[in-house]
Design a protein around this motif. Structure first.
Motif, mmCIF file in Angstrom:
data_model
loop_
_atom_site.group_PDB
_atom_site.id
_atom_site.type_symbol
_atom_site.label_atom_id
_atom_site.label_comp_id
_atom_site.label_asym_id
_atom_site.label_seq_id
_atom_site.Cartn_x
_atom_site.Cartn_y
_atom_site.Cartn_z
ATOM 1 N N GLN A 112 24.648 24.908 108.316
ATOM 2 C CA GLN A 112 25.276 26.096 108.011
ATOM 3 C C GLN A 112 25.394 26.339 106.516
ATOM 4 N N GLU A 113 24.946 27.370 106.097
ATOM 5 C CA GLU A 113 24.848 27.620 104.551
ATOM 6 C C GLU A 113 26.481 27.683 103.994
ATOM 7 N N THR A 114 26.420 27.083 102.729
ATOM 8 C CA THR A 114 27.607 27.112 102.267
ATOM 9 C C THR A 114 27.812 28.363 101.662
ATOM 10 N N VAL A 115 28.752 29.078 101.834
ATOM 11 C CA VAL A 115 29.074 30.594 101.452
ATOM 12 C C VAL A 115 30.224 30.568 100.567
ATOM 13 N N GLY A 116 30.159 30.817 99.352
ATOM 14 C CA GLY A 116 31.206 30.868 98.346
ATOM 15 C C GLY A 116 31.230 31.543 96.996
ATOM 16 N N SER A 117 32.135 31.827 96.431
ATOM 17 C CA SER A 117 31.806 32.458 95.217
ATOM 18 C C SER A 117 33.018 31.632 94.130
ATOM 19 N N PRO A 118 32.599 32.148 92.641
ATOM 20 C CA PRO A 118 33.390 31.605 91.914
ATOM 21 C C PRO A 118 34.942 31.430 92.030
ATOM 22 N N GLY A 119 35.258 32.428 92.829
ATOM 23 C CA GLY A 119 36.890 32.490 93.183
ATOM 24 C C GLY A 119 37.116 31.498 94.294
ATOM 25 N N ASP A 120 36.274 31.079 95.148
ATOM 26 C CA ASP A 120 36.683 30.302 96.146
ATOM 27 C C ASP A 120 36.549 28.943 95.640
ATOM 28 N N LEU A 121 35.516 28.719 94.626
ATOM 29 C CA LEU A 121 35.607 27.301 93.701
ATOM 30 C C LEU A 121 36.906 26.952 92.934
ATOM 31 N N MET A 161 42.020 24.183 92.465
ATOM 32 C CA MET A 161 43.521 24.071 92.356
ATOM 33 C C MET A 161 44.199 23.460 93.663
ATOM 34 N N LYS A 162 43.363 23.052 94.712
ATOM 35 C CA LYS A 162 43.936 22.462 96.045
ATOM 36 C C LYS A 162 43.530 20.762 95.721
ATOM 37 N N LEU A 163 42.847 20.579 94.691
ATOM 38 C CA LEU A 163 42.223 19.309 94.348
ATOM 39 C C LEU A 163 41.490 18.954 95.704
ATOM 40 N N ASP A 164 40.544 19.896 96.139
ATOM 41 C CA ASP A 164 39.504 19.864 97.256
ATOM 42 C C ASP A 164 38.377 19.215 96.571
ATOM 43 N N ALA A 165 38.237 17.984 96.362
ATOM 44 C CA ALA A 165 36.908 17.600 95.506
ATOM 45 C C ALA A 165 35.650 17.768 96.338
ATOM 46 N N ALA A 166 35.840 17.662 97.540
ATOM 47 C CA ALA A 166 34.538 17.652 98.675
ATOM 48 C C ALA A 166 34.113 19.004 98.728
ATOM 49 N N THR A 167 34.875 20.153 98.750
ATOM 50 C CA THR A 167 34.584 21.466 98.559
ATOM 51 C C THR A 167 33.993 21.816 97.141
ATOM 52 N N VAL A 168 34.818 21.269 96.206
ATOM 53 C CA VAL A 168 34.197 21.572 94.910
ATOM 54 C C VAL A 168 32.794 20.945 94.755
ATOM 55 N N SER A 169 32.600 19.708 94.948
ATOM 56 C CA SER A 169 31.196 19.314 95.336
ATOM 57 C C SER A 169 29.984 19.867 95.917
ATOM 58 N N ALA A 170 30.657 20.440 97.096
ATOM 59 C CA ALA A 170 29.653 21.549 97.631
ATOM 60 C C ALA A 170 29.150 22.624 96.825
ATOM 61 N N PHE A 171 30.196 23.347 96.366
ATOM 62 C CA PHE A 171 29.908 24.414 95.732
ATOM 63 C C PHE A 171 29.111 24.150 94.487
ATOM 64 N N GLU A 225 26.788 21.548 94.274
ATOM 65 C CA GLU A 225 25.494 21.264 94.594
ATOM 66 C C GLU A 225 24.797 22.897 95.078
ATOM 67 N N ALA A 226 25.550 23.682 95.280
ATOM 68 C CA ALA A 226 25.001 25.004 95.691
ATOM 69 C C ALA A 226 24.637 25.994 94.486
ATOM 70 N N GLY A 227 25.167 25.246 93.441
ATOM 71 C CA GLY A 227 24.545 26.038 92.097
ATOM 72 C C GLY A 227 25.868 26.974 91.649
ATOM 73 N N ILE A 228 27.192 26.672 92.041
ATOM 74 C CA ILE A 228 28.077 27.698 91.594
ATOM 75 C C ILE A 228 28.727 26.723 90.454
ATOM 76 N N GLU A 229 28.848 27.218 89.412
ATOM 77 C CA GLU A 229 29.378 26.409 88.252
ATOM 78 C C GLU A 229 30.852 26.542 88.119
ATOM 79 N N MET A 230 31.545 25.569 87.418
ATOM 80 C CA MET A 230 33.056 25.634 87.204
ATOM 81 C C MET A 230 33.073 26.304 85.745
#
Length: 448
Positions: free
Chosen positions: A51-60, A65-75, A77-82
């Motif tokens: 399943q592809e990680t689908v996200g945007s800077p807004g999702d990141l 903000m939720k301290l969801d480190a796993a999701t941040v790590s996935a974003f 790795e998918a090339g979406i930068e903070m």
């Protein structure tokens, strides 16, 4: 992955048919084509659906903000930068998590450590987009015997001419360490933002030391560490050194107050700093930084940070003519200052809030701070070493090197964020362990 041989067989067969036309494929070719195709299809069906990680800077940003480190790590790795907004959102999520853990007397979540590592990475990436002014200089060290140097080592405290007149030779001393052979001075006009140096938000930044954290807010402690870690990573980047070889030896907030005289150690108040070399002050100081929390011309007058070098012939000649003019005019205070700086080339830096000066700590970078004539000047001097920590030192700790993210979070809690009473001996031991473990606390496990 499908077998490379099967893929090659299918492609070669198809290529042969296209080039040579009908009748070019034998019955054996067809059978091999069919077998290879079936194996490829079987392998593809057996592979779990990804399943592809689908996200945007807004999702990141939301994940941060939720301290969801796993999701941040996935974003990531998918090339979406903070970006800077998301990085700051992550920082405040960490602050809130630490505050909640303290209020409920609970251990820190491993996500606190993971998110801090993402924040430090993002901070460094943002810094690399900002202005930097670099001056390369020739590394220098004293050209003295050990006995001669020991006899002169503390003279500059009483007479800075004893320091500026040291005979020098080219080369990096870097006692006990692993320094870069190149030396330089780096000025960052915007090393930290106004928000990051706001005493209203972080009131204890004006007077923070690691030895006394009982009444310091978590936000101020975390922000202070964030800035010091940014300096450490900048040194590694500028001098091409492995990050794990650089550790802070000392970092503290210092204020300079017009009309005062320094009492005690380096953290005491005073209105100037005499000419000195950091590596002469402490042999383990290999890289230095001064970060500024307020601005000359707005919060204080005077107080330039000044690099003090031997003058070239043209500079020395010009200075002599100015001295003669001042002597004739009767301006003796100015004349005394000119005589003190005779034969020297002065390069002043005018401090601004959020700026930083980072430099190699050897005798190529002798420096001083001009007298503050009014107001109060707030800075963070910090000094870094490349001397390795003996493995035995970690073995003697109650809890040695961290092996998991949970261990790292525990170190953050017990070495920095536990507000408790300490004896001076306990405080000294905690800070010593903190500085030795700094890299392990501020970098992810794969960098240990």
């Amino acid at each position: 992955e499908p077998c490379d041989h099967d893929m090659e067989t299918v492609l070669l067969t198809l290529e042969k048919r296209l080039k040579e036309g009908p009748g070019s494929i034998s019955l054996m070719d067809v059978e091999e084509f069919q077998i290879s195709s079936d194996r490829i299809l079987e392998a593809l069906r057996a592979e779990p659906a990804k399943q592809e990680t689908v996200g945007s800077p807004g999702d990141l940003n939301k994940a941060a903000m939720k301290l969801d480190a796993a999701t941040v790590s996935a974003f990531l790795e998918a090339g979406i930068e903070m970006d800077e907004s998301t990085t700051n959102a992550a920082f405040w999520a960490v602050v809130n998590a630490v505050d909640r853990a303290e209020e409920s007397d609970q251990p820190l979540s491993a996500d606190v450590a993971r998110m801090l590592h993402h924040i430090f990475d993002a901070d460094m990436r943002h810094l690399l987009t900002r202005e930097k002014l670099t001056t390369n200089v020739t590394c220098m060290q004293p050209d003295l015997t050990d006995a001669e140097e020991k006899a002169r080592s503390m003279n500059y405290i009483f007479d800075d001419s004893a320091h500026k007149d040291l005979p020098l030779k080219e080369g990096r001393r870097c006692e006990g360490g692993m320094c870069c052979e190149a030396c330089s001075r780096n000025i960052f006009p915007t090393f930290a933002s106004s928000a990051e140096t706001n005493f209203g938000t972080f009131p204890e930044l004006a007077s923070l030391t690691f030895n006394n954290l009982k009444r310091v807010s978590n936000r101020s402690i975390l922000q202070f560490v964030r800035l010091v870690e940014r300096v450490r990573r900048t040194i590694a980047h500028e001098y091409g050194l492995p990050l794990k070889t650089i550790l802070p030896l000392q970092a503290y907030s210092r204020k300079y107050v017009a009309g005062t005289t320094q009492q005690g150690g380096g953290g005491g108040e005073g209105d100037f700093v005499t000419l000195h070399t950091d590596e002469a002050t402490h042999s383990g100081y290999h890289y230095s930084c001064v970060l500024y929390f307020n601005s000359q011309g707005e919060d204080f007058e005077g107080g330039d940070f000044v690099f003090n070098d031997p003058a070239d012939d043209a500079t020395a000649s010009s200075a002599t003519e100015e001295e003669e003019e001042e002597e004739a005019s009767g301006d003796y205070d100015a004349l005394v200052e000119k005589i003190r700086h005779a034969g020297r080339k002065l390069t002043p830096f005018h401090p601004k809030r959020g700026s930083a000066v980072i430099f190699s700590s050897g005798w190529e970078n002798m420096h001083e701070v001009d007298k503050i004539t009014s107001g109060t000047r707030y800075t963070v001097p910090c000094f870094f070493t490349t001397c390795p920590v003996p493995e035995a030192a970690y073995e003697q700790m109650v809890v040695g090197k961290p092996k998991t993210d949970e261990d790292i979070a525990d170190d953050w809690l017990h070495l920095l964020l536990a507000h408790r009473d300490e004896t001076p001996l306990e405080s000294t031991g905690r800070v010593k362990e903190l500085l030795m473990k700094w890299h392990y606390m501020c970098s992810p496990l794969h960098m240990h």
